[in-house]
Write a protein that holds these residues in place. Structure first.
Motif, short mmCIF file in Angstrom:
data_model
loop_
_atom_site.label_atom_id
_atom_site.label_comp_id
_atom_site.label_asym_id
_atom_site.label_seq_id
_atom_site.Cartn_x
_atom_site.Cartn_y
_atom_site.Cartn_z
N PRO A 252 25.74 37.81 29.76
CA PRO A 252 26.69 38.39 28.31
C PRO A 252 27.81 39.08 28.29
CG PRO A 252 24.53 39.00 28.53
CD PRO A 252 24.14 38.56 29.36
N GLU A 253 27.63 40.63 29.50
CA GLU A 253 28.63 41.21 29.96
C GLU A 253 30.35 40.88 29.78
OE1 GLU A 253 24.86 42.29 31.69
OE2 GLU A 253 26.16 40.84 31.51
N GLY A 254 30.47 39.60 30.16
CA GLY A 254 31.66 39.11 30.65
C GLY A 254 31.92 39.16 31.72
N GLU A 255 32.79 38.91 32.50
CA GLU A 255 33.59 38.22 33.27
C GLU A 255 34.20 39.38 33.83
OE1 GLU A 255 33.48 35.19 36.61
OE2 GLU A 255 31.75 33.88 34.99
N LEU A 256 34.98 40.20 34.77
CA LEU A 256 36.02 40.89 34.50
C LEU A 256 36.99 40.43 34.77
CD1 LEU A 256 36.60 44.09 34.60
CD2 LEU A 256 36.83 45.32 36.26
N LEU A 257 36.40 39.73 36.31
CA LEU A 257 38.24 39.20 36.76
C LEU A 257 38.72 37.75 36.26
CD1 LEU A 257 36.26 38.57 40.96
CD2 LEU A 257 38.46 40.55 39.34
N ASN A 258 38.27 37.77 34.87
CA ASN A 258 38.58 37.10 33.69
C ASN A 258 39.34 37.88 32.65
OD1 ASN A 258 37.88 34.71 35.18
ND2 ASN A 258 35.60 34.30 33.91
N ARG A 259 39.19 38.82 33.23
CA ARG A 259 39.93 39.80 31.54
C ARG A 259 40.91 41.06 32.51
NH1 ARG A 259 36.16 40.19 27.18
NH2 ARG A 259 34.85 38.87 27.57
N ILE A 260 40.91 41.29 33.72
CA ILE A 260 41.94 41.66 34.25
C ILE A 260 42.73 40.91 35.29
CG2 ILE A 260 42.53 43.96 35.86
CD1 ILE A 260 40.38 45.33 34.27
N SER A 261 43.66 40.64 35.05
CA SER A 261 44.32 40.16 36.46
C SER A 261 44.51 39.97 37.87
CB SER A 261 45.92 39.62 34.92
OG SER A 261 46.61 38.82 36.57
N GLY B 287 31.82 49.68 33.83
CA GLY B 287 32.33 50.60 35.09
C GLY B 287 32.38 50.37 36.41
N ALA B 288 30.91 50.56 37.18
CA ALA B 288 31.07 50.56 38.81
C ALA B 288 31.96 49.47 38.92
CB ALA B 288 30.00 50.03 38.82
N GLN B 289 32.16 48.46 38.22
CA GLN B 289 33.21 46.90 38.56
C GLN B 289 34.75 47.24 38.58
OE1 GLN B 289 29.94 46.48 36.52
NE2 GLN B 289 29.32 45.77 38.04
N GLU B 290 34.57 47.90 37.30
CA GLU B 290 36.34 48.54 36.80
C GLU B 290 36.94 49.34 37.94
OE1 GLU B 290 37.35 49.59 33.02
OE2 GLU B 290 37.17 48.65 32.44
N ASN B 291 35.77 50.76 38.58
CA ASN B 291 36.02 51.72 39.08
C ASN B 291 36.45 50.47 40.69
OD1 ASN B 291 34.73 52.55 42.52
ND2 ASN B 291 34.65 54.69 40.65
N THR B 292 35.40 50.06 41.06
CA THR B 292 35.84 48.33 42.43
C THR B 292 36.75 48.20 42.45
OG1 THR B 292 33.21 48.87 42.73
CG2 THR B 292 34.45 47.05 43.90
N LEU B 293 37.06 47.31 41.24
CA LEU B 293 38.90 46.30 41.09
C LEU B 293 40.14 47.48 41.05
CD1 LEU B 293 39.90 43.49 41.02
CD2 LEU B 293 39.77 44.31 38.30
N PHE B 294 40.09 48.71 40.58
CA PHE B 294 41.02 49.83 41.07
C PHE B 294 41.53 50.19 42.61
CE2 PHE B 294 40.40 50.56 36.09
CZ PHE B 294 41.58 49.76 35.78
N SER B 295 39.92 50.36 42.85
CA SER B 295 40.02 50.32 44.51
C SER B 295 40.49 50.02 45.20
CB SER B 295 38.49 50.91 45.31
OG SER B 295 37.69 52.12 44.41
N CYS B 296 40.33 48.29 44.78
CA CYS B 296 40.75 48.10 45.79
C CYS B 296 42.43 47.00 45.20
CB CYS B 296 40.26 46.66 45.44
SG CYS B 296 38.92 45.93 45.63
N LEU B 297 43.00 46.92 43.84
CA LEU B 297 43.98 47.11 43.47
C LEU B 297 45.06 48.06 44.00
CD1 LEU B 297 43.45 45.59 40.29
CD2 LEU B 297 44.45 44.35 42.23
N GLY B 298 44.24 50.04 43.76
CA GLY B 298 45.38 51.05 44.27
C GLY B 298 45.39 50.68 46.02
N GLN B 299 45.00 50.69 46.57
CA GLN B 299 44.84 49.71 48.43
C GLN B 299 45.50 48.92 48.45
OE1 GLN B 299 40.08 50.25 49.50
NE2 GLN B 299 40.70 52.84 48.86
N LEU B 300 45.48 48.12 47.65
CA LEU B 300 46.20 46.74 48.01
C LEU B 300 47.98 47.45 47.77
CD1 LEU B 300 44.91 43.94 46.34
CD2 LEU B 300 45.92 43.78 47.94
N LYS B 301 47.96 48.69 46.55
CA LYS B 301 49.42 48.45 46.44
C LYS B 301 49.75 49.36 47.21
CE LYS B 301 51.70 51.39 42.75
NZ LYS B 301 51.75 52.17 42.13
N GLN B 302 49.29 50.47 48.08
CA GLN B 302 49.57 51.19 49.28
C GLN B 302 50.18 50.11 50.67
OE1 GLN B 302 50.03 53.97 49.70
NE2 GLN B 302 50.04 54.02 47.44
#
Length: 401
Positions: A57-66, A28-43
């Motif tokens: 074992p949780e997996g790497e988020l940056l390999n799962r969300i382009s 969750g914290a990682q998705e929050n961070t990534l969406f903050s980055c992408l939303g601010q890039l969009k602006q």
């Protein structure tokens, strides 16, 4: 509100932002961070994400969300575990990097990156230094000496923070009670998510077949890492209680982690292994499909910020049952969006779940109420714009824009 923020952004100069987090696992914290980055890039802003390595074992988020448009910098010494030598090297690398890139804003996430990142940003004289509390490092289940270290570290870092955001009001209340910083230094910014994919998800017979769940069977679901304090001990005790009254019920566990083999053994020994289905790690874009198979979501975690899984389930129109801890009651409103009971009372969780399973109209009403509650509050674009507004207030207060 989002229209106001967007209009203001179009009339202001673009700023340079660096988000810092310890690791980019699927969480969750990682998705929050990534969406903050992408939303601010969009602006149109310049945004960089600095992270440590992300094994596990949780997996790497940056390999799962382009996110090819996002610049990502990995600092190998930025690790989650306490490691004085690595921590010192990470601090030095962060300070040097902040100085070389001349960011307007450094926004840190998670405890370790929050401490090192804020200290390094202050040493590099970054104009705006902020932090997001996704969950507390200190909590009632931690050793007292560790809580002392965590609280002391948070107080130190708070002194170098212009603003501290939290994903739930409960996080702020806990920080203020622990004398981390005064209340006026904090602000609630609910964690943004890709709401559309959850609002529009539908049940799929093919996916149920793949999971070996009968097409019309009622399903209790969980969506969390299989780790300590995530409530799985209580889940595996509560499920047989529901099964005794609703024999056709199944349990769908979405996520992976160190407890998986232990949980599988509990199901075998309890004689209900054929009713428990482990989906394993699921890509974030696939999570709505799995939630749509559920009738009720269980969230029995003993330590949480604000549970994304509950918000996501509610966005799908699915009621939840959980413990009244941390930020959970802010979305899981008892008898409105599901049931929220005192921590540890898995017997009551089982009883209330049976009530929802046997009364589909009640479950539908509570799921609909939950969907209305979270639809706008947790929109990812809204979150990114609120954060940008806060950055600007700080920079304007220092006459820097």
């Amino acid at each position: 509100m989002s229209i106001t923020y967007a209009t203001m952004e179009n009339n202001e100069r673009k700023i340079s932002i660096c988000h810092v987090i310890t690791r980019m696992i699927v969480g969750g914290a990682q998705e929050n961070t990534l969406f903050s980055c992408l939303g601010q890039l969009k602006q149109g802003h310049r945004v960089v994400l600095v992270t440590g390595p992300s094994p596990g074992p949780e997996g790497e988020l940056l390999n799962r969300i382009s996110a090819p448009e996002l610049e990502v910098v990995v600092i190998d010494e930025l690790v989650r575990e306490i490691s004085p030598w690595n921590d010192f090297k990470a601090f030095c690398k962060l300070k040097k990097y902040f100085q070389s890139r001349k960011f307007d804003v450094v926004h840190t996430h998670s405890s370790k990156a929050g401490l090192l990142g804020r200290l390094a940003a202050a040493a590099a004289k970054v104009p705006c230094v902020v932090h997001t509390v996704h969950g507390q490092a200190f909590h009632a289940y931690e050793k007292p000496w560790k809580n002392f270290i965590y609280k002391s570290s948070e107080r130190l870092a708070a002194g170098f923070s212009d603003k501290i955001f939290a994903v739930a009001q409960a996080m702020i209340d806990q920080c203020v009670a622990a004398k981390i910083a005064p209340a006026e230094k904090y602000k609630v910014v609910y964690s943004g998510m890709d709401m559309e994919s959850f609002l529009n998800c539908r049940r799929e017979a093919a996916l149920r077949s793949m999971l070996n769940i009968p097409e019309n069977a009622p399903v209790i679901g969980t969506l969390a890492r299989l780790f300590e304090l995530k409530g799985y001990e209580d889940i595996m005790q509560a499920f047989p209680l529901v099964l005794a009254k609703v024999p056709q019920v199944h349990l769908l566990i979405v996520g992976d982690g160190l407890l998986r083999s232990k949980l599988e053994n509990i199901a075998v020994q309890g004689g209900f292994a054929d009713k428990v289905h482990f989906a394993g790690l699921v890509s974030p874009d696939q999570v709505p499909r799995y939630l749509a198979q559920m009738n009720v979501l269980w969230h029995l975690s003993l330590r949480e910020g604000l549970p994304r899984s509950v918000v996501q389930a509610l966005a799908c129109g699915i009621p939840g049952c959980g413990y009244a801890l941390d930020g959970t009651p802010e979305v899981l409103i008892d008898n409105v969006t599901g049931c929220c009971v005192e921590a540890g009372n898995f017997g009551k969780i089982a009883d209330r779940t049976v009530e929802l399973l046997l009364n589909p109209a009640l479950a539908a009403r509570q799921g609909s109420a939950g969907q209305a509650l979270v639809k706008e509050r947790f929109d990812k674009e809204r979150m990114a714009l609120i954060l940008l507004d806060e950055y600007r207030k700080i920079l304007k207060g220092k006459c820097l824009i």
